[in-house]
Write a protein that holds these residues in place. Structure first.
Motif, mmCIF file in Angstrom:
data_model
loop_
_atom_site.group_PDB
_atom_site.id
_atom_site.type_symbol
_atom_site.label_atom_id
_atom_site.label_comp_id
_atom_site.label_asym_id
_atom_site.label_seq_id
_atom_site.Cartn_x
_atom_site.Cartn_y
_atom_site.Cartn_z
ATOM 1 N N LEU A 88 -8.444 -1.736 2.858
ATOM 2 C CA LEU A 88 -7.874 -0.651 2.869
ATOM 3 C C LEU A 88 -8.254 -0.106 4.312
ATOM 4 C CD1 LEU A 88 -8.826 1.098 -0.582
ATOM 5 C CD2 LEU A 88 -6.709 0.066 0.226
ATOM 6 N N LEU A 92 -0.640 4.761 -0.960
ATOM 7 C CA LEU A 92 -1.441 5.483 -0.143
ATOM 8 C C LEU A 92 -0.900 5.617 1.137
ATOM 9 C CD1 LEU A 92 -4.677 3.050 -1.195
ATOM 10 C CD2 LEU A 92 -4.010 5.130 -2.256
ATOM 11 N N GLN A 93 0.285 5.285 1.340
ATOM 12 C CA GLN A 93 0.651 5.590 2.525
ATOM 13 C C GLN A 93 0.496 7.162 3.123
ATOM 14 O OE1 GLN A 93 2.183 3.557 5.307
ATOM 15 N NE2 GLN A 93 0.984 2.151 3.656
ATOM 16 N N VAL A 131 -2.682 3.580 6.121
ATOM 17 C CA VAL A 131 -3.897 4.263 5.274
ATOM 18 C C VAL A 131 -4.973 4.605 5.991
ATOM 19 C CG1 VAL A 131 -5.416 3.528 3.167
ATOM 20 C CG2 VAL A 131 -3.118 2.640 3.148
ATOM 21 N N PHE A 153 0.772 -1.187 -0.098
ATOM 22 C CA PHE A 153 -0.202 -0.105 0.037
ATOM 23 C C PHE A 153 0.687 1.204 -0.118
ATOM 24 C CE2 PHE A 153 -2.411 -3.473 2.074
ATOM 25 C CZ PHE A 153 -3.475 -3.421 1.179
#
Length: 200
Positions: free
Chosen positions: A37, A12-13, A43, A9
């Motif tokens: 998510l 989207l960090q 996230v 991920f």
């Protein structure tokens, strides 16, 4: 979504995101993109946005705002009084993640929803990440007449042939360029798909 998992991920960090998805948003092992998510380290999934037929794909009418029973997250409808996110719903987000399975035809409303999201994200200064998925009827053949631009609607968002031959990520890029939206669009490409594959 499987590519995001492989990347831990990283795209989207530290981001505060909204997720546009439904029952088709699943990883190859069956886990929901919502759950993935929501549980992803680093996230911050703050809200969900529902296209036509609702988050669980069970609604055959306008979709109302709601709360997701599994996560407790608010659900904003994109198939009710409005069909695009309003500035208020985007204010606390860095961007929107889109994970929807298209079927490869112009009148399927999920691609229209993607176009509306790009249009809303640009003036709000938000990022749009599209998690790409295969076109189930292939990416080689294109067929049927172009839709008439004068008769644009939610089932004819942009002049396309009936069978457009693109993935939802490619459609997003096309809308962003040809409609001169110029949103901050980032497509997470699917791996292993080739244009000749037919998912019958």
């Amino acid at each position: 979504i499987d590519v995001l998992i492989q990347h831990e991920f990283r795209e989207l960090q530290g981001k505060r995101i909204g997720l546009v998805t439904n029952h088709t948003g699943r990883a190859r092992d069956g886990r929901s993109t919502i759950d993935l998510l929501h549980q992803a380290p680093g996230v911050k999934l703050l809200k969900l946005f529902s296209p036509e037929h609702g988050i669980r794909g069970e609604v055959d009418r306008e979709v109302a705002d709601d709360v997701d029973t599994e996560t407790g997250l608010p659900i904003k409808s994109l198939y009710g009084k409005s069909r695009k996110p309003d500035p208020e719903s985007l204010a606390d987000l860095d961007g929107l993640v889109v994970d929807l399975q298209d079927i490869g035809t112009r009148f399927y409303t999920y691609i229209s929803t993607v176009g509306n999201i790009l249009e809303a994200a640009k003036p709000a200064g938000k990022i749009v990440w599209v998690l790409d998925r295969p076109n189930p009827i292939g990416g080689v053949e294109v067929a049927g007449p172009l839709s008439d631009a004068a008769l644009a609607s939610f089932i004819a968002y942009h002049p396309l042939p009936v069978r457009h031959g693109m993935t939802i990520g490619e459609i997003a890029r096309l809308f962003n360029a040809e409609r001169n939206v110029q949103a901050d669009l980032r497509v997470i490409a699917c791996q292993g798909w080739t244009r000749d594959q037919f998912w019958d």
